[in-house]
Design a protein around this motif. Structure first.
Motif, PDB file in Angstrom:
ATOM      1  N   VAL A 260       3.879   2.293   2.253  1.00 39.91           N
ATOM      2  CA  VAL A 260       4.875   3.304   1.873  1.00 39.91           C
ATOM      3  C   VAL A 260       4.201   4.663   1.890  1.00 39.91           C
ATOM      4  O   VAL A 260       3.183   4.866   1.226  1.00 39.91           O
ATOM      5  CB  VAL A 260       5.443   3.014   0.469  1.00 39.91           C
ATOM      6  CG1 VAL A 260       6.516   4.029   0.124  1.00 39.91           C
ATOM      7  CG2 VAL A 260       5.969   1.588   0.371  1.00 39.91           C
ATOM      8  N   LEU A 261       4.781   5.594   2.662  1.00 35.64           N
ATOM      9  CA  LEU A 261       4.103   6.869   2.893  1.00 35.64           C
ATOM     10  C   LEU A 261       4.951   8.050   2.439  1.00 35.64           C
ATOM     11  O   LEU A 261       6.094   8.207   2.877  1.00 35.64           O
ATOM     12  CB  LEU A 261       3.809   6.999   4.394  1.00 35.64           C
ATOM     13  CG  LEU A 261       3.185   8.308   4.880  1.00 35.64           C
ATOM     14  CD1 LEU A 261       1.760   8.466   4.353  1.00 35.64           C
ATOM     15  CD2 LEU A 261       3.183   8.354   6.402  1.00 35.64           C
ATOM     16  N   LEU A 262       4.387   8.884   1.556  1.00 34.08           N
ATOM     17  CA  LEU A 262       5.005  10.167   1.231  1.00 34.08           C
ATOM     18  C   LEU A 262       4.132  11.248   1.844  1.00 34.08           C
ATOM     19  O   LEU A 262       2.950  11.356   1.529  1.00 34.08           O
ATOM     20  CB  LEU A 262       5.104  10.365  -0.288  1.00 34.08           C
ATOM     21  CG  LEU A 262       5.635  11.726  -0.762  1.00 34.08           C
ATOM     22  CD1 LEU A 262       7.028  12.010  -0.223  1.00 34.08           C
ATOM     23  CD2 LEU A 262       5.644  11.797  -2.286  1.00 34.08           C
ATOM     24  N   LYS A 263       4.719  12.031   2.735  1.00 35.80           N
ATOM     25  CA  LYS A 263       3.965  13.051   3.464  1.00 35.80           C
ATOM     26  C   LYS A 263       4.261  14.422   2.858  1.00 35.80           C
ATOM     27  O   LYS A 263       5.414  14.852   2.830  1.00 35.80           O
ATOM     28  CB  LYS A 263       4.400  12.998   4.937  1.00 35.80           C
ATOM     29  CG  LYS A 263       4.019  14.191   5.801  1.00 35.80           C
ATOM     30  CD  LYS A 263       2.614  14.055   6.339  1.00 35.80           C
ATOM     31  CE  LYS A 263       2.328  15.134   7.391  1.00 35.80           C
ATOM     32  NZ  LYS A 263       2.090  16.461   6.808  1.00 35.80           N
ATOM     33  N   GLY A 264       3.249  15.085   2.350  1.00 38.56           N
ATOM     34  CA  GLY A 264       3.399  16.465   1.886  1.00 38.56           C
ATOM     35  C   GLY A 264       3.149  17.415   3.037  1.00 38.56           C
ATOM     36  O   GLY A 264       2.277  17.169   3.866  1.00 38.56           O
ATOM     37  N   GLY A 265       3.934  18.499   3.125  1.00 40.05           N
ATOM     38  CA  GLY A 265       3.775  19.421   4.236  1.00 40.05           C
ATOM     39  C   GLY A 265       4.586  18.988   5.432  1.00 40.05           C
ATOM     40  O   GLY A 265       4.075  18.942   6.550  1.00 40.05           O
ATOM     41  N   ARG A 266       5.852  18.645   5.190  1.00 43.48           N
ATOM     42  CA  ARG A 266       6.707  18.232   6.306  1.00 43.48           C
ATOM     43  C   ARG A 266       7.358  19.419   6.966  1.00 43.48           C
ATOM     44  O   ARG A 266       7.901  19.342   8.053  1.00 43.48           O
ATOM     45  CB  ARG A 266       7.808  17.294   5.790  1.00 43.48           C
ATOM     46  CG  ARG A 266       7.318  15.904   5.519  1.00 43.48           C
ATOM     47  CD  ARG A 266       8.417  15.055   4.955  1.00 43.48           C
ATOM     48  NE  ARG A 266       8.849  15.566   3.662  1.00 43.48           N
ATOM     49  CZ  ARG A 266      10.027  15.306   3.105  1.00 43.48           C
ATOM     50  NH1 ARG A 266      10.919  14.589   3.756  1.00 43.48           N
ATOM     51  NH2 ARG A 266      10.312  15.773   1.907  1.00 43.48           N
ATOM     52  N   THR A 267       7.370  20.556   6.241  1.00 46.06           N
ATOM     53  CA  THR A 267       7.995  21.758   6.775  1.00 46.06           C
ATOM     54  C   THR A 267       6.914  22.810   6.995  1.00 46.06           C
ATOM     55  O   THR A 267       5.770  22.636   6.566  1.00 46.06           O
ATOM     56  CB  THR A 267       9.002  22.314   5.765  1.00 46.06           C
ATOM     57  OG1 THR A 267       8.273  22.714   4.589  1.00 46.06           O
ATOM     58  CG2 THR A 267      10.034  21.266   5.386  1.00 46.06           C
TER      59      THR A 267
ATOM     60  N   VAL B  46      11.310   2.387  -3.922  1.00 45.13           N
ATOM     61  CA  VAL B  46      11.050   1.360  -2.909  1.00 45.13           C
ATOM     62  C   VAL B  46       9.930   0.424  -3.394  1.00 45.13           C
ATOM     63  O   VAL B  46       9.947  -0.781  -3.104  1.00 45.13           O
ATOM     64  CB  VAL B  46      10.796   1.989  -1.519  1.00 45.13           C
ATOM     65  CG1 VAL B  46       9.403   2.552  -1.406  1.00 45.13           C
ATOM     66  CG2 VAL B  46      11.030   0.956  -0.409  1.00 45.13           C
ATOM     67  N   LEU B  47       9.001   0.955  -4.163  1.00 47.40           N
ATOM     68  CA  LEU B  47       7.954   0.089  -4.733  1.00 47.40           C
ATOM     69  C   LEU B  47       8.558  -0.925  -5.700  1.00 47.40           C
ATOM     70  O   LEU B  47       8.124  -2.075  -5.767  1.00 47.40           O
ATOM     71  CB  LEU B  47       6.873   0.928  -5.429  1.00 47.40           C
ATOM     72  CG  LEU B  47       5.970   1.745  -4.489  1.00 47.40           C
ATOM     73  CD1 LEU B  47       4.980   2.586  -5.275  1.00 47.40           C
ATOM     74  CD2 LEU B  47       5.225   0.837  -3.506  1.00 47.40           C
ATOM     75  N   LYS B  48       9.580  -0.502  -6.446  1.00 50.06           N
ATOM     76  CA  LYS B  48      10.276  -1.439  -7.341  1.00 50.06           C
ATOM     77  C   LYS B  48      10.871  -2.600  -6.547  1.00 50.06           C
ATOM     78  O   LYS B  48      10.709  -3.766  -6.909  1.00 50.06           O
ATOM     79  CB  LYS B  48      11.433  -0.729  -8.070  1.00 50.06           C
ATOM     80  CG  LYS B  48      11.035   0.073  -9.277  1.00 50.06           C
ATOM     81  CD  LYS B  48      12.323   0.539  -9.977  1.00 50.06           C
ATOM     82  CE  LYS B  48      12.036   1.378 -11.200  1.00 50.06           C
ATOM     83  NZ  LYS B  48      13.284   1.712 -11.931  1.00 50.06           N
TER      84      LYS B  48
ATOM     85  N   ILE C  46       0.855  -1.198   0.000  1.00 56.81           N
ATOM     86  CA  ILE C  46       0.000   0.000   0.000  1.00 56.81           C
ATOM     87  C   ILE C  46       0.884   1.238   0.000  1.00 56.81           C
ATOM     88  O   ILE C  46       1.789   1.354   0.823  1.00 56.81           O
ATOM     89  CB  ILE C  46      -0.932   0.014   1.235  1.00 56.81           C
ATOM     90  CG1 ILE C  46      -1.802  -1.254   1.261  1.00 56.81           C
ATOM     91  CG2 ILE C  46      -1.790   1.275   1.260  1.00 56.81           C
ATOM     92  CD1 ILE C  46      -2.533  -1.479   2.569  1.00 56.81           C
ATOM     93  N   ALA C  47       0.655   2.154  -0.948  1.00 60.38           N
ATOM     94  CA  ALA C  47       1.428   3.398  -0.995  1.00 60.38           C
ATOM     95  C   ALA C  47       0.472   4.578  -0.859  1.00 60.38           C
ATOM     96  O   ALA C  47      -0.658   4.519  -1.351  1.00 60.38           O
ATOM     97  CB  ALA C  47       2.191   3.486  -2.306  1.00 60.38           C
ATOM     98  N   LEU C  48       0.930   5.631  -0.172  1.00 57.76           N
ATOM     99  CA  LEU C  48       0.061   6.797   0.024  1.00 57.76           C
ATOM    100  C   LEU C  48       0.799   8.114  -0.163  1.00 57.76           C
ATOM    101  O   LEU C  48       1.938   8.258   0.289  1.00 57.76           O
ATOM    102  CB  LEU C  48      -0.499   6.842   1.455  1.00 57.76           C
ATOM    103  CG  LEU C  48      -1.322   5.710   2.004  1.00 57.76           C
ATOM    104  CD1 LEU C  48      -0.480   4.930   2.999  1.00 57.76           C
ATOM    105  CD2 LEU C  48      -2.566   6.260   2.695  1.00 57.76           C
TER     106      LEU C  48
END
Lengths: 466, 466
Positions: free
Chosen positions: B241-248, B290-292, B213-215
């Protein structure tokens, strides 16, 4: 310096070990020279009268005159003799391609000492051994023996690239060619038995065709002189981009069995290089990326970044990238904000990042990019195009951006994540407008940041001298 | 869960706002469904009797039966009425594509409340609004309205991808398609007014077609439930797998004007997600990378990396990457070292990284890769191929590696820096052998490391339950 000048500008080149045999280094070098070199080519091989249609000399002593440059591709054990013969003839500079020296152990190391001794006896300079030698697209000198269908080579341009590793240097060259970055000179200097990397950097600092110097280095013998050469280049306004192999214990131990060089205390080396003004990159991708920015946009003159995007999420990631890289989001002036408020649809987000919405046609990009780029608070512009959007017409975008690119003096970069269609058209933007293209904002912003840091360092050095 | 099951497995889909008009969302969605969806398609638009050859209903109330799923693409202000009508008919789940809700300000926020109220009155679930909806390659459900010549879509496979941002989600989908990563489901959930990301994650944790699962997430309303859903997926052996927008601060402020969501205290969020077992990536490139690894090799079961290379410099950089990533160079067993000493040319470097030299043909790769991969001290193998070398034949390499890939149970990755020739053949390796390809060792090793960390976390969770 005179010998180095001849290295890059020979009128005649002898190839010792020239061959007709398919798959040999001696044949590949001869073929490369025949294809692109304008001067005289003098093959030497005791087996032939003619090679590839050229008269071949049996021994160096048989050559009709001293070649300006000799490229030596014979077994390691024969090289000291060949160098002595070239010395006697009067040749001042040679490239020894052959491997089998210091990098293979104590026996090779002895041979290397002998090689250098032979050259020094007559004041000849030697590049290598254990290297690919020189590629100079300005004058067609090319001693890289990889097949041209596997190994592209960059066109003539302003980047000089020095590599301690031959194979890695070739791979980077290939990548630079694909990226469209033009080259002034490439030198694979291998074991640096005689000509050192710092001499080459000093030479390039004064070379009128070189605007940027890039290096892959594992270790240097004389750190002090190496740092001084970087300072010299930086003082001349030439960015020096450095990729250091062997930054860790694991890497450094691998390096010692590679070029036989002691990678040394990497942290001290890197911090000294930064102090000297070098742009130190972490990997090959960053090397290419920062060269793109330096070649096509020049370094930003400050840290304030403006962002224009047709996708909110991509704007968020770009804003993150800016802050994480230690740059800042430019606060747009009241004038720009007011202008954008009137010129963009009401649902747009006016505050930097400027989100011109998913249905933005190229015309809306033109309006927003020009306003942001001309804002006095903005030092560089990141343009994000999600090209999947039906409203985004890449050909029209290029047409409209052409005028803006000509007017605007600030660095602009393109960020466009996606698949084949996106990559194809982004490369068109890059090629036709000289706006560097990156697939992620993180890469783009990191490259901008490294270039900015270099510029700050250069300015402070300039300030000190006033 | 039943409503979500219908969302992905409808037998009939109504398109409210279906249109013949070129360039409209209503037309694009209808065209996509006509091209790939096997079930019944029911267009609704008060202007038409027929659209694209299908009978069109004037109003929702005119529909002959309740569609399993309704896709709503009408102006925001009309959506609450449409939802009420669908409710009365008996539809249990809808996707509201329309924008103009919370993300545009207080007026839109009120409309969103009304929309949710309408749905809840009859227990209908709503995905969106302000989204691209669903793409499910297994059953041909496709509500992404970008033109197919600009926007590729992945084939059927095991990765589920959820995105808060529609446009960015589409760009990632496009990139995943190019990378050849197969998809189980894609959901752009937009404002998450009703169906929340944590519900989707829970559903996917139990979905037999989903392995990973990727987000892409900017912010969530209920952090506790979100983290619980990740824990559930991880416990099922499914990497998240998590990509977070708004880390700063900058990114988070941009996010608030994007999806209107509070990005919240990013550090706390990210550390909680890591605690829950998520793989948190820093950017889009890492997400793909990482998905690869997870798709084609699975996670390494330990941190010890073996490296095989035909270029010393590339081996040095890879060794650096391994140590910098917090992995380690595998110490090869005496048996392997002895075997390699006999099987490789004397100038090779036997110690990991195993440098099989620039003249290595595919046969030498086969010998070295098999020995390294079978060494009990090795958890994963990085294979570096500088394809510029005349001795490296990529087709023969693929032939020989096929057998090894079938035998070896450990993750292997390919690193090949270079230009067009290299990229083309590296992609062939990736496609034909399912060995993930990366252009730099840094990218490869980072992806291996993230996958390894996930595996360690999964094992420790499993251990706790025993």
């Amino acid at each position: 310096m005179e010998a180095l000048h001849k290295l890059f500008n020979p009128e005649s080149v002898a190839v010792i070990g020239a061959s007709e045999k398919e798959g040999t280094v001696g044949r590949a070098i001869l073929e490369n020279l025949l294809a692109t070199f304008k001067g005289e080519i003098l093959p030497v091989n005791y087996k032939y009268d003619y090679v590839l249609g050229l008269k071949c000399y049996r021994r160096v002593a048989d050559l009709p005159r001293a070649p300006d440059l000799a490229v030596v591709a014979v077994p390691a054990t024969s090289t000291p003799g060949v160098i002595r013969d070239l010395c006697n003839l009067g040749t001042r500079v040679s490239i020894v391609i052959s491997a089998g020296f210091r990098e293979v152990g104590p026996e090779g190391a002895k041979l290397e000492v002998e090689l250098v001794k032979a050259a020094r006896s007559c004041g000849m300079r030697v590049v290598g051994p254990n290297c690919l030698g020189v590629y100079d697209p300005w004058n067609g000198l090319d001693t890289i023996f990889n097949p041209n269908d596997r190994q592209s080579k960059p066109r003539a341009g302003g980047v000089a690239f020095l590599s301690q590793s031959g194979a890695l240097g070739a791979a980077i060259l290939d990548w630079l060619a694909e990226a469209g970055i033009g080259l002034s000179k490439f030198v694979s200097y291998g074991n640096a038995a005689d000509v050192k990397e710092w001499e080459l950097v000093e030479y390039l600092a004064n070379d009128s065709r070189t605007a940027v110097i890039a290096l892959y280095v594992e270790g240097v013998e004389d750190g002090r002189r190496f740092m001084a050469s970087i300072r010299k280049a930086v003082a001349m306004g030439k960015p020096v981009v450095l990729l250091k192999g062997g930054r860790t214990e694991a890497g450094s131990s691998a390096a010692s069995s590679h070029t036989g060089s002691l990678a040394g205390r990497a942290e001290i080396f890197i911090s000294a290089a930064r102090q000297a003004g070098a742009i130190v990159v972490d990997n090959l991708g960053e090397l290419i990326n920062v060269l793109k920015v330096l070649t096509w946009g020049g370094p930003p003159k400050g840290r304030r970044v403006g962002i224009v995007t047709n996708g909110g999420g991509a704007g968020v990631l770009a804003a993150d990238s800016v802050e994480l890289a230690g740059l800042s989001l430019a606060p747009l002036t009241e004038g720009t904000l007011e202008y954008l408020r009137g010129a963009l649809p009401p649902a747009s987000s006016i505050k930097n990042p400027v989100d011109i919405l998913g249905d933005a046609p190229p015309e809306r990009y033109a309006v927003a990019v020009e306003a942001v780029a001309e804002d006095p608070n903005v030092d560089s512009v990141v343009i994000i195009t999600l090209m999947q959007s039906p409203a985004f017409d890449p050909r029209r975008f290029i047409e409209l951006m052409r005028g803006i690119k000509e007017k605007v003096r600030k660095p602009m970069v393109l960020v466009a994540p996606g698949g084949g269609y996106t990559v194809k058209h982004s490369r068109e933007v890059e090629r036709e407008l000289a706006i560097p293209y990156f697939r992620t904002s993180e890469e783009a912003v990191k490259a901008l940041k490294l270039a900015t840091e270099w510029y700050e360092r250069y300015k402070s050095v300039e300030g000190e001298r006033k």
